[in-house]
Enzyme design. Sequence first.
Site, mmCIF file in Angstrom:
data_model
loop_
_atom_site.group_PDB
_atom_site.id
_atom_site.type_symbol
_atom_site.label_atom_id
_atom_site.label_comp_id
_atom_site.label_asym_id
_atom_site.label_seq_id
_atom_site.Cartn_x
_atom_site.Cartn_y
_atom_site.Cartn_z
ATOM 1 N N LYS A 77 22.754 -3.121 -2.534
ATOM 2 C CA LYS A 77 21.647 -3.654 -2.267
ATOM 3 C C LYS A 77 20.490 -2.557 -2.463
ATOM 4 C CE LYS A 77 18.921 -6.233 0.398
ATOM 5 N NZ LYS A 77 17.715 -6.321 -0.673
ATOM 6 N N LYS A 113 19.594 0.988 -6.699
ATOM 7 C CA LYS A 113 18.224 1.167 -6.977
ATOM 8 C C LYS A 113 17.924 1.035 -8.250
ATOM 9 C CE LYS A 113 14.644 2.168 -4.291
ATOM 10 N NZ LYS A 113 14.491 1.919 -2.811
ATOM 11 N N SER A 359 15.501 -7.356 5.221
ATOM 12 C CA SER A 359 16.107 -7.837 3.829
ATOM 13 C C SER A 359 17.548 -8.472 4.094
ATOM 14 C CB SER A 359 16.330 -6.832 2.928
ATOM 15 O OG SER A 359 14.997 -6.728 2.124
HETATM 16 P P1 NAD Z 1 3.165 0.657 -2.812
HETATM 17 O O1 NAD Z 1 3.204 0.471 -4.334
HETATM 18 O O2 NAD Z 1 3.083 -0.579 -1.905
HETATM 19 O O3 NAD Z 1 2.410 1.677 -2.097
HETATM 20 C C1 NAD Z 1 2.540 3.203 -2.662
HETATM 21 C C2 NAD Z 1 1.231 3.730 -2.290
HETATM 22 O O4 NAD Z 1 1.348 5.219 -2.817
HETATM 23 C C3 NAD Z 1 0.160 3.353 -2.928
HETATM 24 O O5 NAD Z 1 -1.087 3.561 -2.034
HETATM 25 C C4 NAD Z 1 -0.091 4.344 -4.037
HETATM 26 O O6 NAD Z 1 -1.487 4.431 -4.484
HETATM 27 C C5 NAD Z 1 0.201 5.400 -3.303
HETATM 28 N N1 NAD Z 1 0.917 6.734 -4.284
HETATM 29 C C6 NAD Z 1 1.490 6.372 -5.276
HETATM 30 N N2 NAD Z 1 1.794 7.616 -6.247
HETATM 31 C C7 NAD Z 1 1.240 8.555 -5.220
HETATM 32 C C8 NAD Z 1 1.075 10.148 -5.349
HETATM 33 N N3 NAD Z 1 1.584 10.487 -6.459
HETATM 34 N N4 NAD Z 1 0.398 10.659 -4.389
HETATM 35 C C9 NAD Z 1 -0.023 9.855 -3.280
HETATM 36 N N5 NAD Z 1 0.043 8.375 -3.324
HETATM 37 C C10 NAD Z 1 0.581 8.051 -4.285
HETATM 38 O O7 NAD Z 1 4.753 1.059 -2.438
HETATM 39 P P2 NAD Z 1 5.562 0.991 -1.022
HETATM 40 O O8 NAD Z 1 6.249 -0.394 -1.152
HETATM 41 O O9 NAD Z 1 4.586 1.163 0.311
HETATM 42 O O10 NAD Z 1 6.563 2.272 -0.827
HETATM 43 C C11 NAD Z 1 6.123 3.437 -0.731
HETATM 44 C C12 NAD Z 1 7.386 4.389 -0.350
HETATM 45 O O11 NAD Z 1 8.264 3.807 0.650
HETATM 46 C C13 NAD Z 1 8.365 4.635 -1.602
HETATM 47 O O12 NAD Z 1 8.880 5.964 -1.357
HETATM 48 C C14 NAD Z 1 9.345 3.628 -1.253
HETATM 49 O O13 NAD Z 1 10.587 4.142 -2.004
HETATM 50 C C15 NAD Z 1 9.283 3.625 0.220
HETATM 51 N N6 NAD Z 1 10.026 2.239 0.633
HETATM 52 C C16 NAD Z 1 9.492 1.017 0.461
HETATM 53 C C17 NAD Z 1 10.071 0.092 1.095
HETATM 54 C C18 NAD Z 1 9.517 -1.243 1.212
HETATM 55 O O14 NAD Z 1 9.778 -2.275 1.841
HETATM 56 N N7 NAD Z 1 8.445 -1.453 0.497
HETATM 57 C C19 NAD Z 1 11.157 0.216 1.925
HETATM 58 C C20 NAD Z 1 11.646 1.452 2.245
HETATM 59 C C21 NAD Z 1 11.091 2.583 1.635
#
Ligand code: NAD
Length: 424
Positions: A77, A113, A359
């Site tokens: 997953k 992943k 999920s």
């Molecule tokens: P997203 O694409 O919705 O948002 C990412 C954000 O980070 C955006 O605002 C982007 O502009 C910013 N960003 C990108 N690169 C950057 C940088 N170098 N410096 C600063 N900001 C930066 O992504 P998301 O789904 O919110 O995921 C964010 C983090 O959370 C990731 O590490 C992801 O693996 C983790 N995560 C996401 C989920 C989920 O359900 N979406 C679940 C668990 C963990």
Amino acid sequence: MDGKTLKPTKDYNPRWSADSYLAQALRRIGASEAMKHLLQASYREVKFELPLVRKDGSLAVFHGYRVQHNHSRGPFKGGIRYHPSVNWEHSHALASVMTWKTALMDIPFGGAKGGIDCDPAMLSSSELETLTKRFIAKLGPLVGPDQDILAPDMGTNAQTMAWLYDAYSQGQGDEPAVVTGKPVGLGGSYGRAEATGRGVAMVAAWAAQAEKLNLTGATVAIQGFGNVGSCAARFLAQRGAKVVAISDVRGGVYSGDGFDIETIIHSKEAGGKSASILELAGRGEAISNEELLTLGVDLLIPAAVGGVLHENNADQVKARLIVEGGNLPTTCGAAEILRDRGIPVVPDILANAGGVTVSYFEWAQNLQRYRWERETVQQRLEKTLKEAWDNVQKKAEEESLSYREAAYTIAVGRVKRAIELRGF
Ligand code: NAD
């Protein structure tokens, strides 16, 4: 690998931290060399070319990756990330993080992943759809509701998941459980879109209480204002916290008075996606992403890319508590510095596990062909996260471990046990 020797900047490799956290846990639980190898290595890794004829007629070639790390506790997953940094190392590190996260939550999944090394902001919607459908076609029988279940991550969203669902079902018959994070109108679960940020806020509240930090009026800095960061900001503001700094990839904004998060989220949703965070906020002082991390705030939430807290800035962090909204934001070396400085860090495998937990609920609903009420999803999310938090806090206290050390000890121990129970 010794996390202290990391070069955290452009040559940052997330595997160094992921492998170091695992190695430390393996030392604590005592594992044979063979078991260490099994827990570190991936079960399967695939990479493939993804050619795409662009709108202007030119040919671009992207690369798709899927790392299936471990499936001892259930099907693989994990999310699909669209970002130029997607490669083997990132996919492997993030896949192993998923294995520990699902184990810590005690949900019946393993870890995986993958993604595509593209910048989604540079592609049109139809180009993204083509690329996404080609991605699933290339993965073929390696994914499925009992094999490997996909989900959103950085750069992907509910629309991407709808395309994946459609492409998979073309060949296999209708099968919504192959992917989670779908739109609610297409087999998605109530509460999935905001689940990760909601969970971050819940865990932050329990951790604040444990660390004797009053969340009401507490100042918060959040790096990354995407799905996770914006939802965490919303739910923390609802709990009375004052979000004083937010950022996206282009930089951040600070205001000591705090921001009206609802207004900013609404502006972003109402077509402001291309606007900078400073424009969306409408006021405040422009700051860099690096400055945001060292602000004198009560709570710091890195919710973007990995490796942002490293050996060169960990000694400048002034936050009283760090809650990891993103995956692997803290290098192993930085984790040691922060621990020595007495700054508690709630690790990603606990703090952002709300997403994979809902999920799991979505997958269960899809298999049952029966939708749960929103309240049921939220209550079960809170129950699952609270149990995990209580276990981690108890272990940390009893064995004088950091939250991360306690979480990894529990999670890695569960996966090791599952491997032993299955036999060889
Ligand atoms: P997203 O694409 O919705 O948002 C990412 C954000 O980070 C955006 O605002 C982007 O502009 C910013 N960003 C990108 N690169 C950057 C940088 N170098 N410096 C600063 N900001 C930066 O992504 P998301 O789904 O919110 O995921 C964010 C983090 O959370 C990731 O590490 C992801 O693996 C983790 N995560 C996401 C989920 C989920 O359900 N979406 C679940 C668990 C963990």
